[in-house]
Design a protein around this motif. Structure first.
Motif, PDB file in Angstrom:
ATOM      1  N   LYS A 135      10.517  -7.433   1.864  1.00  0.00           N
ATOM      2  CA  LYS A 135       9.766  -7.515   3.107  1.00  0.00           C
ATOM      3  C   LYS A 135       9.386  -6.128   3.621  1.00  0.00           C
ATOM      4  O   LYS A 135       8.285  -5.911   4.154  1.00  0.00           O
ATOM      5  N   ARG A 136      10.335  -5.170   3.459  1.00  0.00           N
ATOM      6  CA  ARG A 136      10.032  -3.807   3.914  1.00  0.00           C
ATOM      7  C   ARG A 136       8.893  -3.209   3.100  1.00  0.00           C
ATOM      8  O   ARG A 136       8.008  -2.532   3.660  1.00  0.00           O
ATOM      9  N   ARG A 137       8.889  -3.446   1.809  1.00  0.00           N
ATOM     10  CA  ARG A 137       7.813  -2.929   0.973  1.00  0.00           C
ATOM     11  C   ARG A 137       6.473  -3.541   1.367  1.00  0.00           C
ATOM     12  O   ARG A 137       5.427  -2.865   1.402  1.00  0.00           O
ATOM     13  N   ARG A 146       5.614  -4.656   4.332  1.00  0.00           N
ATOM     14  CA  ARG A 146       5.181  -4.104   5.619  1.00  0.00           C
ATOM     15  C   ARG A 146       4.600  -2.701   5.442  1.00  0.00           C
ATOM     16  O   ARG A 146       3.617  -2.336   6.088  1.00  0.00           O
ATOM     17  N   ARG A 147       5.243  -1.916   4.552  1.00  0.00           N
ATOM     18  CA  ARG A 147       4.740  -0.564   4.326  1.00  0.00           C
ATOM     19  C   ARG A 147       3.336  -0.602   3.701  1.00  0.00           C
ATOM     20  O   ARG A 147       2.472   0.211   4.049  1.00  0.00           O
TER      21      ARG A 147
END
Length: 273
Positions: free
Chosen positions: A264-266, A268-269
């Motif tokens: 999920k962090r990837r 969003r980035r």
């Protein structure tokens, strides 16, 4: 004559086996090159004295006299300690009543030579058989073995059998004082502990023959007490499996959760770019 590959001691507990002991010892010494320890529980019929006379004529035979009848497990434990103290590499169990054929002992020792840590002479693997038993006794024994093996996850067809060969390392690793004293259940106890410790336990087929002379020492009441102990051990075994499964599952969930968060962090980035 077949020869054993390492210094071997065959332990034979006795109590009122005067009619059997001499012929049995003749057969053992003829079958293979081993030492024999008779563990006599002060037999009233003079078995111990007869064994002493035999030992005086045969250097391979030794006699350990105990003060009284304390049960088969206690006799074997005394024998195990005697053999371990004398650095035998292989230590065997054999009944005194003729039910275990000495002529089949080389089969057990051969499996040890091949690398096994424990070898059980089995009635219930292909090629094994029982002679002169009533059908009810046979079915009770076989069902009991199936139940014990399933409960303990041991995958041993004849886990109660008493014809065995052990590498000394197996017996040296077990707390002999902790073995169950109920009937023949100590045989199950020894096998389950060997399996749990990761030792290589194998079975070879034997023909078990009901005794011809003397009387059986086994009280039928052992069945109830033995089943209780096996059930407790089995539940403990399943509980340990459940704990292990739970721990592995928890680690897997943590790993999946961490992977999901990282994904999920990837995402969003990438969107932010």
């Amino acid at each position: 004559m077949a020869t054993s590959v390492t210094p071997t001691c065959v332990i034979i507990p006795t109590y009122n086996e005067r009619d059997n002991i001499e012929s049995l010892l003749d057969r053992v010494l003829a079958a293979t090159d081993v030492d024999v320890l008779i563990v006599d529980d002060n037999s009233p019929d003079g078995t111990g004295e007869l064994a002493d006379d035999y030992a005086a004529k045969h250097d391979q035979v030794h006699v350990l006299h105990r003060q009284g009848k304390e049960g088969l497990c206690a006799a074997y434990v005394a024998g195990f300690r005697w053999a371990l103290a004398r650095d035998y590499a292989v230590i065997c169990e054999m009944d005194a009543d003729g039910s275990h054929s000495p002529e089949e002992l080389p089969k057990l020792l051969h499996r040890i030579a091949e690398g096994a840590d424990v070898v059980i002479g089995s009635r219930y693997v292909p090629g094994g058989q029982v002679r002169n038993w009533p059908k009810q006794r046979f079915l009770l024994s076989k069902a009991g073995n199936i139940y014990a093996s399933m409960m303990l996850g041991a995958e041993i067809a004849d886990i109660t059998a008493g014809y065995r060969a052990y590498r000394r390392e197996v017996l040296a690793s077990i707390d002999l004082d902790s073995l169950s004293r109920a009937g023949y259940i100590f045989q199950v106890d020894l096998a389950r502990q060997a399996v749990a410790a990761g030792f290589d336990v194998r079975e070879v087929p034997i023909t078990f023959v009901e005794r011809v002379h003397g009387e059986s020492k086994l009280d039928g009441s052992f069945v109830t007490s033995s089943l209780k102990e096996v059930t407790v051990w089995g539940l403990q075994h399943r509980f340990e499996q459940l704990k292990e499964f739970t721990a592995v599952s928890a680690d897997l969930v943590k790993h999946e959760a961490s992977s999901f968060v990282a994904k999920k962090r990837r995402q969003r980035r990438r969107k932010a770019q």
